[in-house]
Enzyme design. Sequence first.
Site, PDB file in Angstrom:
ATOM      1  N   ARG A  33     -13.135 -46.386 -91.298  1.00 45.16           N
ATOM      2  CA  ARG A  33     -12.846 -46.168 -89.807  1.00 45.16           C
ATOM      3  C   ARG A  33     -11.347 -45.556 -89.689  1.00 45.16           C
ATOM      4  O   ARG A  33     -11.107 -44.607 -89.028  1.00 45.16           O
ATOM      5  CB  ARG A  33     -12.818 -47.469 -89.273  1.00 45.16           C
ATOM      6  CG  ARG A  33     -14.349 -47.970 -89.185  1.00 45.16           C
ATOM      7  CD  ARG A  33     -15.007 -47.885 -87.836  1.00 45.16           C
ATOM      8  NE  ARG A  33     -16.636 -48.184 -88.282  1.00 45.16           N
ATOM      9  CZ  ARG A  33     -17.398 -49.144 -88.167  1.00 45.16           C
ATOM     10  NH1 ARG A  33     -16.692 -50.267 -87.764  1.00 45.16           N
ATOM     11  NH2 ARG A  33     -18.868 -48.899 -88.377  1.00 45.16           N
ATOM     12  N   GLU A 177     -27.224 -63.100 -87.360  1.00 45.91           N
ATOM     13  CA  GLU A 177     -27.334 -61.551 -86.849  1.00 45.91           C
ATOM     14  C   GLU A 177     -28.421 -60.894 -87.575  1.00 45.91           C
ATOM     15  O   GLU A 177     -27.896 -60.397 -88.883  1.00 45.91           O
ATOM     16  CB  GLU A 177     -26.037 -60.852 -87.116  1.00 45.91           C
ATOM     17  CG  GLU A 177     -25.956 -59.413 -86.660  1.00 45.91           C
ATOM     18  CD  GLU A 177     -24.536 -58.781 -86.858  1.00 45.91           C
ATOM     19  OE1 GLU A 177     -23.611 -59.503 -87.451  1.00 45.91           O
ATOM     20  OE2 GLU A 177     -24.492 -57.496 -86.547  1.00 45.91           O
ATOM     21  N   LYS A 219     -27.087 -62.858 -82.849  1.00 49.56           N
ATOM     22  CA  LYS A 219     -26.431 -61.597 -82.484  1.00 49.56           C
ATOM     23  C   LYS A 219     -27.483 -60.599 -82.837  1.00 49.56           C
ATOM     24  O   LYS A 219     -27.628 -60.165 -83.923  1.00 49.56           O
ATOM     25  CB  LYS A 219     -25.302 -61.456 -83.469  1.00 49.56           C
ATOM     26  CG  LYS A 219     -24.655 -60.114 -83.257  1.00 49.56           C
ATOM     27  CD  LYS A 219     -23.133 -60.375 -83.735  1.00 49.56           C
ATOM     28  CE  LYS A 219     -22.557 -58.738 -83.997  1.00 49.56           C
ATOM     29  NZ  LYS A 219     -21.165 -58.873 -84.330  1.00 49.56           N
ATOM     30  N   GLY A 262     -24.291 -51.485 -82.689  1.00 45.96           N
ATOM     31  CA  GLY A 262     -25.263 -50.852 -83.517  1.00 45.96           C
ATOM     32  C   GLY A 262     -25.133 -49.245 -83.471  1.00 45.96           C
ATOM     33  O   GLY A 262     -26.188 -48.761 -84.000  1.00 45.96           O
ATOM     34  N   GLY A 263     -24.120 -48.695 -82.681  1.00 44.36           N
ATOM     35  CA  GLY A 263     -23.909 -47.276 -82.785  1.00 44.36           C
ATOM     36  C   GLY A 263     -24.151 -46.796 -81.491  1.00 44.36           C
ATOM     37  O   GLY A 263     -24.203 -45.815 -81.361  1.00 44.36           O
TER      38      GLY A 263
END
Length: 335
Positions: A33, A177, A219, A262-263
Amino acid sequence: MDTALLEMNAKKIVSPGRGILAADESTGTMSNRLEGVGIESSAEARRAYRANLFATPNCKSAISGVILFDETMRQTMDDGTPIPEYLASVDIMPGIKVDTGAKQLANFTGEKITEGLDGLRERCSEYFAMGARFAKWRAVIAIGDGLPSNACISTNAHALARYAAICQEQGLVPIIEPEVLMDGSHDAARCYEVTAQILSETFAACEKQGVHIPGALLKPNMIIAGKGCDQQISREDVARMTLDCLKENVPSELPGIVFLSGGQSDEDATAHLNIMNEMDPNPPWQLSYSYGRALQAAALKVWASGTPEESQEAFSHRAKMNSLARSGDWSITLE
Ligand code: 5MM
């Protein structure tokens, strides 16, 4: 098991207008990132970026908890205050990612099993002593030709339940999750089917392992067509299908659902949550957020090109938009 402590903290995390900042990127992900915006990754570069986010003025109005990675848990703010101590002092609950990553599932090409159960009791105990009050474990389910297999679903469901039981024994609220990925060309109906299967098997496994559902959080992904699908559905349909799938498969004693992004685009993640809370103002559980990318993407970009204050402003704006979405009060004009 201290059920009163678990229930109190689970409820606090999903208290009105607040949600979770997922800042638990593992070193590899965080390095990608940072490098993606032209910053060389180092322990200090990761610390400086995250400490600035956490120091955002009045962060607590929209953020109830932050999920940390082990490295960050042991780092300090600019003034030397340990990060978990600082977060608690501004009424933000420190949380910790306790899985050790999704690895190749033996005999099932293209599928993953999340590892980290070995030594988990001891790690949870140490994190509790350091101030963590909740934890996170992410299972990854891919949709594809013949995927997911029943083996992938049942193995991950079992691991999630074992993780949740150990966390609760050690006083940490487990965030469960199971992420069904958006990668692929499947349609929303297929996403619904797979999400329903992983949710029902996960809660069945939790029941077998004695997990105390009122002291846990879920989640999940939303019900969305794969990125490569040419039949994308409307925001209203995403919200409706997600609510239906959750109502069919999630016990009502669970205090809250904190979605992953999630994008999805920042705005989609906010809009979908907003519509769900508008559509059903009294669902069985609180509907909130635990976004990573959808809370951080803008702030990270500005971190590379602007001042620390501008990065905080970008984060603060997204946090505020999602805070409003918790009560269906967000609107596009506020963007
Ligand atoms: C913040 O990213 C989390 C850790 O990812 P890695 O283990 O891959 O480094 C991740 O689990 C995150 O919490 C969830 O994917 C939700 O984040 P998004 O960006 O999907 O909201």
